[in-house]
Design a protein around this motif. Sequence first.
Motif, short mmCIF file in Angstrom:
data_model
loop_
_atom_site.label_atom_id
_atom_site.label_comp_id
_atom_site.label_asym_id
_atom_site.label_seq_id
_atom_site.Cartn_x
_atom_site.Cartn_y
_atom_site.Cartn_z
N ASN A 106 49.69 31.81 144.14
CA ASN A 106 49.12 33.11 144.47
C ASN A 106 49.23 33.46 145.96
OD1 ASN A 106 47.16 31.51 145.67
ND2 ASN A 106 45.43 32.41 144.58
N GLY A 107 49.88 32.60 146.75
CA GLY A 107 50.05 32.88 148.17
C GLY A 107 48.85 32.51 149.01
N LYS A 108 47.88 31.81 148.41
CA LYS A 108 46.68 31.39 149.13
C LYS A 108 46.37 29.94 148.80
CE LYS A 108 44.80 35.99 148.98
NZ LYS A 108 44.48 36.89 147.93
N VAL A 109 45.94 29.20 149.82
CA VAL A 109 45.57 27.80 149.64
C VAL A 109 44.08 27.66 149.94
CG1 VAL A 109 45.94 25.45 150.51
CG2 VAL A 109 47.89 27.00 150.23
N THR A 110 43.38 27.03 149.02
CA THR A 110 41.94 26.81 149.19
C THR A 110 41.68 25.40 149.69
OG1 THR A 110 41.61 25.95 146.96
CG2 THR A 110 41.46 28.36 147.24
#
Length: 175
Positions: free
Chosen positions: A108-112
């Motif tokens: 999703n283009g985001k890293v948590t």
Amino acid sequence: MGNTSSMLTQYDIEEVQSHCNNTFSQQEIVSLYQRFCQLDRSNGGFISGEEFLNVPEFAVNPLSLRLLRMLDGLNFKDFVAFLSAFSPRASLQQKIEFIFKVYDSDGNGKVTFNDMLDVLRDLTGNFISEQQREQVLMRVLEEAGYTKDSLIVLSDFVKILGNSDLKMEVEVLVD
């Protein structure tokens, strides 16, 4: 190029070189094509995850399941693009983008925080405790100005890896 039993033309080689930002020479692309054909046991022009797991070095890699998500179903051109991050001619930016994709498990283009923790867990196994992993990760994030609740996008990831110690580790990991 779709049928793995055919030979690469000069046009195919140049197209693949362009697709992978010239990180491989023409001879290297021919060698990679031969390896691709060996892996593509079904001769379908794509390599399945199962076929990748036949490579012993890949099967024992602690990140193999994450990499498999990125690899499953690649055609030759995308196979070479994937491998380009491991080339000594790849730029640091290309390497960082590759590592970001490894961390971004859902694409999703985001890293948590949990995405990063999962990778650390894969890499460290039972060698360090969960608490130690969380502490290390929190320290790295805090030093870069982020918190446990931050959603890291590629530009943030580049900033975090801008730390010279981490930059060296990136080059070692991908080389």
